[in-house]
Design a protein around this motif. Sequence first.
Motif, PDB file in Angstrom:
ATOM      1  N   LEU A 507       0.825  -1.204   0.000  1.00  0.00           N
ATOM      2  CA  LEU A 507       0.000   0.000   0.000  1.00  0.00           C
ATOM      3  C   LEU A 507       0.862   1.257   0.000  1.00  0.00           C
ATOM      4  O   LEU A 507       0.538   2.245  -0.658  1.00  0.00           O
ATOM      5  CB  LEU A 507      -0.936  -0.013   1.218  1.00  0.00           C
ATOM      6  N   GLU A 508       1.984   1.218   0.741  1.00  0.00           N
ATOM      7  CA  GLU A 508       2.883   2.369   0.771  1.00  0.00           C
ATOM      8  C   GLU A 508       3.520   2.623  -0.596  1.00  0.00           C
ATOM      9  O   GLU A 508       3.821   3.768  -0.948  1.00  0.00           O
ATOM     10  CB  GLU A 508       3.973   2.155   1.819  1.00  0.00           C
ATOM     11  N   ALA A 509       3.731   1.553  -1.367  1.00  0.00           N
ATOM     12  CA  ALA A 509       4.315   1.714  -2.695  1.00  0.00           C
ATOM     13  C   ALA A 509       3.322   2.327  -3.679  1.00  0.00           C
ATOM     14  O   ALA A 509       3.716   2.772  -4.757  1.00  0.00           O
ATOM     15  CB  ALA A 509       4.798   0.363  -3.225  1.00  0.00           C
ATOM     16  N   GLY A 510       2.033   2.355  -3.294  1.00  0.00           N
ATOM     17  CA  GLY A 510       1.030   2.962  -4.152  1.00  0.00           C
ATOM     18  C   GLY A 510      -0.042   2.005  -4.634  1.00  0.00           C
ATOM     19  O   GLY A 510      -0.907   2.383  -5.424  1.00  0.00           O
ATOM     20  N   MET A 511       0.002   0.754  -4.168  1.00  0.00           N
ATOM     21  CA  MET A 511      -1.025  -0.204  -4.571  1.00  0.00           C
ATOM     22  C   MET A 511      -2.320   0.088  -3.819  1.00  0.00           C
ATOM     23  O   MET A 511      -2.314   0.667  -2.734  1.00  0.00           O
ATOM     24  CB  MET A 511      -0.549  -1.621  -4.304  1.00  0.00           C
ATOM     25  N   ASP A 512      -3.437  -0.337  -4.399  1.00  0.00           N
ATOM     26  CA  ASP A 512      -4.748  -0.001  -3.845  1.00  0.00           C
ATOM     27  C   ASP A 512      -5.376  -1.131  -3.039  1.00  0.00           C
ATOM     28  O   ASP A 512      -6.266  -0.878  -2.231  1.00  0.00           O
ATOM     29  CB  ASP A 512      -5.711   0.389  -4.975  1.00  0.00           C
ATOM     30  N   ASP A 513      -4.933  -2.347  -3.243  1.00  0.00           N
ATOM     31  CA  ASP A 513      -5.509  -3.472  -2.504  1.00  0.00           C
ATOM     32  C   ASP A 513      -4.491  -4.601  -2.483  1.00  0.00           C
ATOM     33  O   ASP A 513      -3.433  -4.508  -3.114  1.00  0.00           O
ATOM     34  CB  ASP A 513      -6.826  -3.941  -3.136  1.00  0.00           C
ATOM     35  N   TYR A 514      -4.810  -5.645  -1.769  1.00  0.00           N
ATOM     36  CA  TYR A 514      -3.835  -6.722  -1.503  1.00  0.00           C
ATOM     37  C   TYR A 514      -4.589  -8.039  -1.431  1.00  0.00           C
ATOM     38  O   TYR A 514      -5.637  -8.139  -0.795  1.00  0.00           O
ATOM     39  CB  TYR A 514      -3.145  -6.424  -0.177  1.00  0.00           C
ATOM     40  N   LEU A 515      -4.062  -9.040  -2.119  1.00  0.00           N
ATOM     41  CA  LEU A 515      -4.659 -10.366  -2.100  1.00  0.00           C
ATOM     42  C   LEU A 515      -3.548 -11.391  -1.976  1.00  0.00           C
ATOM     43  O   LEU A 515      -2.631 -11.423  -2.791  1.00  0.00           O
ATOM     44  CB  LEU A 515      -5.460 -10.594  -3.392  1.00  0.00           C
ATOM     45  N   ALA A 516      -3.602 -12.220  -0.923  1.00  0.00           N
ATOM     46  CA  ALA A 516      -2.545 -13.207  -0.693  1.00  0.00           C
ATOM     47  C   ALA A 516      -2.841 -14.486  -1.462  1.00  0.00           C
ATOM     48  O   ALA A 516      -3.980 -14.917  -1.596  1.00  0.00           O
ATOM     49  CB  ALA A 516      -2.424 -13.506   0.802  1.00  0.00           C
TER      50      ALA A 516
END
Length: 548
Positions: A507-516
Amino acid sequence: MPSSHSGNSICEPGQRTFTDAELDQRHHALMDQLGECYVESDLSGKFTFVNQAYCQTFGISAEERLGNSYKTIFRPDVAQAFREAYNKVYRTGETAKLSYSLELKNGKQAFIEQSISLRKDDQGKPVGFMVIIRDCFERKQHEIELMKARQAAEAASRAKSEFLANMSHEIRTPLNGVVGMLELARSTNPPPEQREFLEIAREAAESLLSVINDILDFSKIEAGRLELEEVPFDVAETIKRATQIMSASAEKKQLELIYEFAPDIPRLLLGDPVRFKQVLLNLLSNAIKFTPHGTIRVTGHAKKASDDNDKVVVHCSVADSGIGIPAEKQIAIFEAFSQADASTTRKFGGTGLGLAISSSIVHAMGGDIRVESEPGIGSTFHFHVTLEAAKHGSSRMEPPAVIASATAAIRGLNILLAEDNLINQKLAVGLLTRLGHCVVVAVNGIDALAKLKEQKFDLVFMDVQMPEMDGLAATVAIRTQEEATGPRTTIIAMTAHAIKGDRELCLEAGMDDYLAKPISSEAINAVIQRTVGAKRHHAVNDVAVVTS
């Protein structure tokens, strides 16, 4: 405090008179018996007396010190420290502390701590300084050893975290391919016998994933790295979701699964919804596992904390009609790798970590967990956590769960997939294609940037760990480029890393969401609903998703 006199004498009734010189001599004789180093100097810093302990400690004779100044005896930095300390004592009259390292004549290293006080005569006039000196070398060495040990422990902890992160990636990447390919194979309408084999293989892979998750969670707790989020979430809805997730497992065993919660639970409380739900899922999983028949009931209610009006104590319980736990085993089950019966693991499976992890999470949330149980009748696990009431207008809100369906699914997106692993490429392309999307593959971050310049995509799935340019660097490059071009690309991290902090890095790098990983069509569809659906709802176009 010793004084310096000017030719006076002291006469006590019935005793002979002592001169000032005799008094000083008696005082110095007494100081020679002192176990600690003691020194006197005049106002210019010249030594006027050193006791025997000082001579023994520093390996010198009194004659080598008397009449000499600290300015000529000690190295420049120590002499400067002496000067500043003496000046401070003279100006203020207060005792000053001074510490420095020194090499003695015998080659031994010493770490000196000394206390400097002002010496006055009978009329209170300053005439010199008194110094008490201690060699604290052994203590300092101990402190240095403790510091080195702490640094070594911290380095070991960092190495362990890095190892866990790498192992998480290395294990989850192939496991992602296994679970995903099994899902694709099941979607091809295989014969009943093959479908059964595929279902068994899928359950085995999910069991392996559960073990991996438990080990990773326990390792984080053991290393003191369990961190909790604090976002507004709906506790009652979270209880409902956890129960719904476990409903299929309960149905397989023909168990009745009931959930209920009191209306006194505030709609929004600040806490970690993922960890809260994890505790419930652990307790429900155990209840289903150890209940051969009957009912499992989940309840929840809340009350105000007596000491703080902003705090709410949420109490939940999971009751089953299962095999129960003997009284002497009810404390041990919350310990790592412990179960009520040594044969339990062989009969029912599991790592023996679920309750230990749940206990750590509950305690971190300011609560407690306990069990009431009777063999053959069942068990009731109770836990409570202390949460803060969410303020109106809180900006961060847990994203609502998205239930993918044929009618609600978003289809026909133009998607860029940046993934270097061939198996994961085939899996993601297969899942996305079956969901009705068009996919273009990039093999690393550099390739993804090039393809983004060539054409427009609705979504971009980009792996975080790739050669030449990883997903984080690629995301930063995309965001930098967008500062000039305008429209923002929605970026979603889908990664095999699952250590606490990985989501934050994305998220800090600029991504909007995260899926493992491992991923599934349901998870992919849910994240598309959550991002693309939200943008379409707000009439915003040009969306990109990054996977890892």
